[in-house]
Design a protein around this motif. Sequence first.
Motif, PDB file in Angstrom:
ATOM      1  N   ASP A   1      34.740 -87.657  41.657  1.00  0.00           N
ATOM      2  CA  ASP A   1      34.459 -89.019  42.133  1.00  0.00           C
ATOM      3  C   ASP A   1      33.020 -89.150  42.635  1.00  0.00           C
ATOM      4  N   THR A   2      32.570 -88.120  43.351  1.00  0.00           N
ATOM      5  CA  THR A   2      31.239 -88.192  43.956  1.00  0.00           C
ATOM      6  C   THR A   2      30.139 -88.235  42.906  1.00  0.00           C
ATOM      7  N   LEU A   3      30.202 -87.340  41.935  1.00  0.00           N
ATOM      8  CA  LEU A   3      29.144 -87.297  40.915  1.00  0.00           C
ATOM      9  C   LEU A   3      29.244 -88.476  39.958  1.00  0.00           C
ATOM     10  N   THR A   4      30.450 -88.965  39.702  1.00  0.00           N
ATOM     11  CA  THR A   4      30.579 -90.157  38.860  1.00  0.00           C
ATOM     12  C   THR A   4      29.883 -91.340  39.525  1.00  0.00           C
ATOM     13  N   ALA A   5      30.153 -91.530  40.827  1.00  0.00           N
ATOM     14  CA  ALA A   5      29.524 -92.637  41.564  1.00  0.00           C
ATOM     15  C   ALA A   5      28.009 -92.465  41.620  1.00  0.00           C
ATOM     16  N   LEU A   6      27.547 -91.227  41.722  1.00  0.00           N
ATOM     17  CA  LEU A   6      26.112 -90.970  41.783  1.00  0.00           C
ATOM     18  C   LEU A   6      25.441 -91.162  40.433  1.00  0.00           C
ATOM     19  N   ILE A   7      26.031 -90.613  39.388  1.00  0.00           N
ATOM     20  CA  ILE A   7      25.350 -90.500  38.098  1.00  0.00           C
ATOM     21  C   ILE A   7      25.470 -91.751  37.242  1.00  0.00           C
ATOM     22  N   GLN A   8      26.628 -92.415  37.276  1.00  0.00           N
ATOM     23  CA  GLN A   8      26.846 -93.544  36.365  1.00  0.00           C
ATOM     24  C   GLN A   8      25.760 -94.615  36.442  1.00  0.00           C
TER      25      GLN A   8
ATOM     26  N   GLY B   1      16.114 -81.707  39.758  1.00  0.00           N
ATOM     27  CA  GLY B   1      15.692 -80.887  38.629  1.00  0.00           C
ATOM     28  C   GLY B   1      16.791 -80.044  38.032  1.00  0.00           C
ATOM     29  N   GLN B   2      17.616 -79.439  38.875  1.00  0.00           N
ATOM     30  CA  GLN B   2      18.765 -78.704  38.374  1.00  0.00           C
ATOM     31  C   GLN B   2      19.886 -78.738  39.393  1.00  0.00           C
ATOM     32  N   LEU B   3      21.102 -78.457  38.895  1.00  0.00           N
ATOM     33  CA  LEU B   3      22.308 -78.597  39.700  1.00  0.00           C
ATOM     34  C   LEU B   3      23.147 -77.332  39.579  1.00  0.00           C
ATOM     35  N   GLN B   4      23.502 -76.753  40.734  1.00  0.00           N
ATOM     36  CA  GLN B   4      24.454 -75.647  40.788  1.00  0.00           C
ATOM     37  C   GLN B   4      25.759 -76.215  41.350  1.00  0.00           C
TER      38      GLN B   4
ATOM     39  N   ILE C   1      29.794 -87.852  31.000  1.00  0.00           N
ATOM     40  CA  ILE C   1      28.905 -88.630  31.868  1.00  0.00           C
ATOM     41  C   ILE C   1      27.727 -87.762  32.303  1.00  0.00           C
ATOM     42  N   LEU C   2      28.018 -86.511  32.676  1.00  0.00           N
ATOM     43  CA  LEU C   2      26.956 -85.576  33.053  1.00  0.00           C
ATOM     44  C   LEU C   2      25.998 -85.375  31.883  1.00  0.00           C
ATOM     45  N   GLU C   3      26.546 -85.194  30.699  1.00  0.00           N
ATOM     46  CA  GLU C   3      25.699 -84.979  29.519  1.00  0.00           C
ATOM     47  C   GLU C   3      24.864 -86.214  29.210  1.00  0.00           C
ATOM     48  N   SER C   4      25.448 -87.396  29.370  1.00  0.00           N
ATOM     49  CA  SER C   4      24.702 -88.641  29.102  1.00  0.00           C
ATOM     50  C   SER C   4      23.503 -88.777  30.031  1.00  0.00           C
ATOM     51  N   ALA C   5      23.621 -88.205  31.227  1.00  0.00           N
ATOM     52  CA  ALA C   5      22.517 -88.261  32.185  1.00  0.00           C
ATOM     53  C   ALA C   5      21.470 -87.193  31.925  1.00  0.00           C
ATOM     54  N   GLY C   6      21.709 -86.335  30.941  1.00  0.00           N
ATOM     55  CA  GLY C   6      20.727 -85.304  30.595  1.00  0.00           C
ATOM     56  C   GLY C   6      21.015 -83.935  31.178  1.00  0.00           C
ATOM     57  N   LEU C   7      22.158 -83.756  31.830  1.00  0.00           N
ATOM     58  CA  LEU C   7      22.484 -82.454  32.405  1.00  0.00           C
ATOM     59  C   LEU C   7      23.004 -81.521  31.317  1.00  0.00           C
TER      60      LEU C   7
END
Length: 332
Positions: free
Chosen positions: A231-238, A250-253, A272-278
């Motif tokens: 939920d947290t990353l969806t709200a952040l990234i979308q 720059g990078q995410l662990q 969603i993560l991939e769409s953001a370039g991760l």
Amino acid sequence: MAAAFLRSPRFTLFIVVVICGSLLVLAPPFSNRAAPFTLVDEGLASRLARSDKIYNATLRNRKELIKKYGPSPEDIALFPPDTPPRPPYTVWDFFPASYNCPHELVRIGALGDGGKWVCGLSRVVKKPGCVVYSIVISLGINHESSFEADILKNTDDCRIWGYDFSVRKFGPQIPILRWHRTYFKPYALGGQDKHEATDDPKMYTLNTLMKQNGHTHIDILKIDIEGWEFDTLTALIQPYVDSGTPLPFGQLQLEVHLWSKNFPQFLKWWEILESAGLRPFMTEPNLVYLNYNPNRMSDLAEYSFLNTKGENVFTHNPHQISLESGVGALSE
């Protein structure tokens, strides 16, 4: 024949010319001949392009794997039951960390639980204003701060902002002499702000925390929030995906917890993560969790992602990064 050569020097010369000419015609061009192997640095842009090509192949292979065991995502089980006919896969086979880190790959922190894989720590070793966020739940910072301690030890100016509502400070791994480069708050990370006087714990979005700290960019972002990452990353990234704006780190662990999730839900979130370039460049299962919970599936895994969109120190050389890209921007 030998007597003929001796009697006619011109004939002998003619034969020699014909043989040499034939050898030159039949021999491969010099440029195609094997040359001694030399290691050539193709440059950061070329290494990233090669990594993109490799990852694009992974995306195609995922679609084929879904067709093979589906044929739709709704037909895929995270962990198929151990009964005939048993498909030989788990959910993690669909999401390999196949993006090649374009720099050195280094373990930061403990080799066991608590340590993380980082791509190109050398890129921030001497970076002025380097920013690191460490956001965890469940006594993570207090009991295990080896990751943060290693960051401080191996960089000149990286500063760490830590958040964990279950404790009140960083762990003992960080020596007193480096406390001035750390900042801690007992806050939770969430998809929306909830930090009124009656809220316990107080919850903040990543954007709000960055505004409070005066940051527009984070170099390394570590998150382990016990299942709330969906939920947290969806709200952040979308919003960044919708607007086409690069993510502010720059990078995410990240530790991924598949509790109560199914394959379509996880696939949608991952895309969603991939769409953001991760792009995942390293992964490992949480074997400590599995060892102490033998009746559970291997539904926890550590992933490290590189942000391939926008300008950051891991994907752009210092002279390519705009001075307006935020705190920690590099100069020539």
